[in-house]
Design a protein around this motif. Structure first.
Motif, PDB file in Angstrom:
ATOM      1  N   GLN A   1       6.799  18.426  22.783  1.00 37.71           N
ATOM      2  CA  GLN A   1       5.797  17.444  23.147  1.00 37.71           C
ATOM      3  C   GLN A   1       5.472  16.558  21.947  1.00 37.71           C
ATOM      4  N   ILE A   2       4.811  15.453  22.195  1.00 36.81           N
ATOM      5  CA  ILE A   2       4.401  14.579  21.095  1.00 36.81           C
ATOM      6  C   ILE A   2       3.431  15.357  20.209  1.00 36.81           C
ATOM      7  N   PRO A   3       3.745  15.538  18.939  1.00 39.89           N
ATOM      8  CA  PRO A   3       2.876  16.340  18.064  1.00 39.89           C
ATOM      9  C   PRO A   3       1.526  15.664  17.827  1.00 39.89           C
ATOM     10  N   PRO A   4       0.461  16.429  17.751  1.00 42.77           N
ATOM     11  CA  PRO A   4      -0.854  15.842  17.479  1.00 42.77           C
ATOM     12  C   PRO A   4      -0.936  15.221  16.084  1.00 42.77           C
ATOM     13  N   PHE A   5       0.005  15.572  15.215  1.00 40.39           N
ATOM     14  CA  PHE A   5      -0.024  15.085  13.836  1.00 40.39           C
ATOM     15  C   PHE A   5       0.262  13.592  13.725  1.00 40.39           C
ATOM     16  N   VAL A   6       0.729  12.953  14.826  1.00 39.02           N
ATOM     17  CA  VAL A   6       0.916  11.501  14.772  1.00 39.02           C
ATOM     18  C   VAL A   6      -0.420  10.808  14.523  1.00 39.02           C
ATOM     19  N   GLY A   7      -1.502  11.449  14.925  1.00 39.82           N
ATOM     20  CA  GLY A   7      -2.826  10.886  14.693  1.00 39.82           C
ATOM     21  C   GLY A   7      -3.264  10.926  13.249  1.00 39.82           C
ATOM     22  N   ASP A   8      -2.478  11.568  12.395  1.00 38.70           N
ATOM     23  CA  ASP A   8      -2.802  11.666  10.969  1.00 38.70           C
ATOM     24  C   ASP A   8      -2.096  10.603  10.146  1.00 38.70           C
ATOM     25  N   LEU A   9      -1.616   9.567  10.805  1.00 42.70           N
ATOM     26  CA  LEU A   9      -0.988   8.427  10.126  1.00 42.70           C
ATOM     27  C   LEU A   9      -1.839   7.188  10.416  1.00 42.70           C
ATOM     28  N   PRO A  10      -2.983   7.049   9.757  1.00 43.16           N
ATOM     29  CA  PRO A  10      -3.989   6.055  10.143  1.00 43.16           C
ATOM     30  C   PRO A  10      -3.566   4.602   9.987  1.00 43.16           C
ATOM     31  N   TYR A  11      -2.526   4.338   9.202  1.00 44.45           N
ATOM     32  CA  TYR A  11      -2.105   2.961   8.983  1.00 44.45           C
ATOM     33  C   TYR A  11      -0.935   2.555   9.900  1.00 44.45           C
ATOM     34  N   LEU A  12      -0.587   3.425  10.811  1.00 43.82           N
ATOM     35  CA  LEU A  12       0.556   3.191  11.684  1.00 43.82           C
ATOM     36  C   LEU A  12       0.331   1.955  12.565  1.00 43.82           C
ATOM     37  N   GLU A  13       1.316   1.048  12.555  1.00 42.35           N
ATOM     38  CA  GLU A  13       1.276  -0.140  13.399  1.00 42.35           C
ATOM     39  C   GLU A  13       2.309  -0.083  14.512  1.00 42.35           C
ATOM     40  N   ASN A  14       3.362   0.675  14.294  1.00 36.57           N
ATOM     41  CA  ASN A  14       4.440   0.765  15.270  1.00 36.57           C
ATOM     42  C   ASN A  14       4.798   2.231  15.486  1.00 36.57           C
ATOM     43  N   LEU A  15       4.611   2.716  16.702  1.00 36.67           N
ATOM     44  CA  LEU A  15       4.983   4.085  17.047  1.00 36.67           C
ATOM     45  C   LEU A  15       5.955   4.033  18.213  1.00 36.67           C
ATOM     46  N   MET A  16       7.161   4.523  17.978  1.00 32.77           N
ATOM     47  CA  MET A  16       8.184   4.521  19.020  1.00 32.77           C
ATOM     48  C   MET A  16       8.820   5.896  19.142  1.00 32.77           C
TER      49      MET A  16
ATOM     50  N   SER B   1       0.808  -1.222   0.000  1.00 32.63           N
ATOM     51  CA  SER B   1       0.000   0.000   0.000  1.00 32.63           C
ATOM     52  C   SER B   1       0.839   1.269   0.000  1.00 32.63           C
ATOM     53  N   HIS B   2       2.117   1.144   0.420  1.00 29.61           N
ATOM     54  CA  HIS B   2       3.036   2.284   0.532  1.00 29.61           C
ATOM     55  C   HIS B   2       2.573   3.319   1.562  1.00 29.61           C
ATOM     56  N   ARG B   3       1.696   2.897   2.470  1.00 28.55           N
ATOM     57  CA  ARG B   3       1.298   3.779   3.568  1.00 28.55           C
ATOM     58  C   ARG B   3       2.289   3.611   4.716  1.00 28.55           C
ATOM     59  N   ILE B   4       2.447   4.661   5.500  1.00 28.31           N
ATOM     60  CA  ILE B   4       3.373   4.625   6.634  1.00 28.31           C
ATOM     61  C   ILE B   4       2.835   3.672   7.699  1.00 28.31           C
ATOM     62  N   VAL B   5       3.640   2.641   8.038  1.00 28.05           N
ATOM     63  CA  VAL B   5       3.221   1.683   9.057  1.00 28.05           C
ATOM     64  C   VAL B   5       4.113   1.741  10.301  1.00 28.05           C
ATOM     65  N   SER B   6       5.262   2.422  10.207  1.00 32.08           N
ATOM     66  CA  SER B   6       6.161   2.474  11.358  1.00 32.08           C
ATOM     67  C   SER B   6       6.852   3.831  11.435  1.00 32.08           C
ATOM     68  N   LEU B   7       6.836   4.402  12.631  1.00 38.59           N
ATOM     69  CA  LEU B   7       7.549   5.649  12.914  1.00 38.59           C
ATOM     70  C   LEU B   7       8.320   5.436  14.205  1.00 38.59           C
ATOM     71  N   THR B   8       9.643   5.362  14.098  1.00 38.41           N
ATOM     72  CA  THR B   8      10.475   5.082  15.264  1.00 38.41           C
ATOM     73  C   THR B   8      11.581   6.132  15.371  1.00 38.41           C
ATOM     74  N   ILE B   9      11.431   7.022  16.331  1.00 37.93           N
ATOM     75  CA  ILE B   9      12.433   8.058  16.588  1.00 37.93           C
ATOM     76  C   ILE B   9      13.017   7.781  17.972  1.00 37.93           C
ATOM     77  N   PHE B  10      14.333   7.623  18.043  1.00 36.79           N
ATOM     78  CA  PHE B  10      14.919   7.208  19.316  1.00 36.79           C
ATOM     79  C   PHE B  10      16.349   7.718  19.464  1.00 36.79           C
ATOM     80  N   ALA B  11      16.765   7.759  20.733  1.00 39.58           N
ATOM     81  CA  ALA B  11      18.144   8.066  21.108  1.00 39.58           C
ATOM     82  C   ALA B  11      18.631   9.385  20.521  1.00 39.58           C
TER      83      ALA B  11
END
Length: 328
Positions: free
Chosen positions: A83-98, A66-76
């Motif tokens: 703060q955690i941006p409200p725009f994370v809620g605009d990635l409806p296909y997200l399966e992994n949020l780190m 589908s080429h939709r974003i399924v993982s967003l991992t920002i670390f270290a």
């Protein structure tokens, strides 16, 4: 006039390049760029360039079909702040949020996360998040892992988390949580083999409903829990690691039926009385610590019980036998 093979290859290459550049869904790209802006364009997100396919960006993964974003991992990253941006809620296909090990990530757990109904893994650990654990997390019914450890979260643990039928690992340790462990945690509709609630300020009794739960790992250490901790154990359970250390628990160890699967048992600094069960000699223990309790009687001989040093048994009422002194 027919086209030469080189012309055909050039056209094909340009078509492929344009098509590839457009794989990223425009709504996903917009959401990611808004996240980058909300974080004040941190260095870790330098690769997030509007002219490039967001499926190639660092910290991002797209579904191959589908080429939709399924993982967003920002670390270290010590430089990312806010703060955690409200725009994370605009990635409806997200399966992994780190968002992990971001010491300057502050504020509450973002309510927009409740929109991410496809989330399987939510890891917000090792940050500086504050506020309470929100009830809306219980609406993320696909969650298999929830890790909020090593933050500054306060308040009580929502009983509604027990509604997460697929949850396999729950980390709420290393916060400032207060109140009791919810009774509902003994009624998880799914199996919770890994439960970590240590290093908080939890009080009250361990729910009796835990008799029905077969944990793989349970760590309730360094809280203010009282009463009977024997509900954790049971002969039919497959529990491997139990850490109830540094609480105010008070129960008769003589009556505890230890799971044969147990490899790690830490009960130090409680008010546990009675004798060490003879069946403990049958366990393949890698760690045992029953120090600073009110245990009495002879340490059973056999198995690995004599392989632990005196500090594993010290400061009890009247324990005796190897590795402690002889019994009178």
């Amino acid at each position: 006039m027919s086209s030469s093979p080189s012309t055909f290859l050039l056209i094909f290459f340009l078509f492929f390049t344009i098509s590839f550049a457009e794989l990223c869904h425009p709504n996903d790209k917009k959401a990611l760029l808004n996240i980058k802006k909300a974080f004040n364009n941190p260095y870790i997100l330098t690769s997030w360039k509007p002219e490039e396919d967001c499926c190639t960006w660092y910290c991002v993964e797209c579904d191959r079909n589908s080429h939709r974003i399924v993982s967003l991992t920002i670390f270290a990253d010590t430089r990312l702040s806010g703060q955690i941006p409200p725009f994370v809620g605009d990635l409806p296909y997200l399966e992994n949020l780190m968002f992990h090990k971001l010491p300057n990530l502050t504020g509450p757990i973002q309510p927009a996360i409740a929109k991410l109904h496809n989330l399987k893994y939510l890891d917000l650990s090792w940050n500086t998040l504050t506020g309470s654990i929100p009830n809306f997390l219980s609406s993320l019914t696909n969650l298999e892992l929830l890790d909020l450890s090593f933050n500054r979260l306060t308040g009580s643990i929502p009983s509604s988390l027990a509604n997460l039928q697929r949850l396999g690992t729950l980390h709420l340790d290393r916060n400032k949580l207060t109140g009791p462990i919810p009774d509902s945690f003994g009624n998880f509709k799914g199996k919770i083999p890994y439960l970590y609630l240590s290093h908080n300020q939890l009080s009250g009794k361990i729910p009796t409903s835990f008799e029905r739960v077969d944990f793989n790992v349970i760590d309730l250490s360094r809280n203010r829990l009282e009463g009977d901790g024997s509900v954790i154990f049971g002969g039919k359970k497959t529990t491997e690691i139990v850490d109830l250390s540094r609480n105010l628990l008070e129960f008769d160890m003589s009556k505890v039926v230890l799971p044969r699967s147990l490899t790690w048992l830490d009960l130090n600094h409680n008010k546990i009385f009675g004798k060490i069960p003879v069946m403990a000699v049958n366990l393949q223990l890698q760690l045992l610590n029953v120090s600073y309790n009110k245990l009495c009687g002879r340490i059973p001989v056999g198995g690995k019980l004599q392989s632990f040093d005196v500090y594993s048994y010290s400061n009890n009422k009247c324990l005796c036998g190897k590795p402690l002194g002889k019994c009178k």
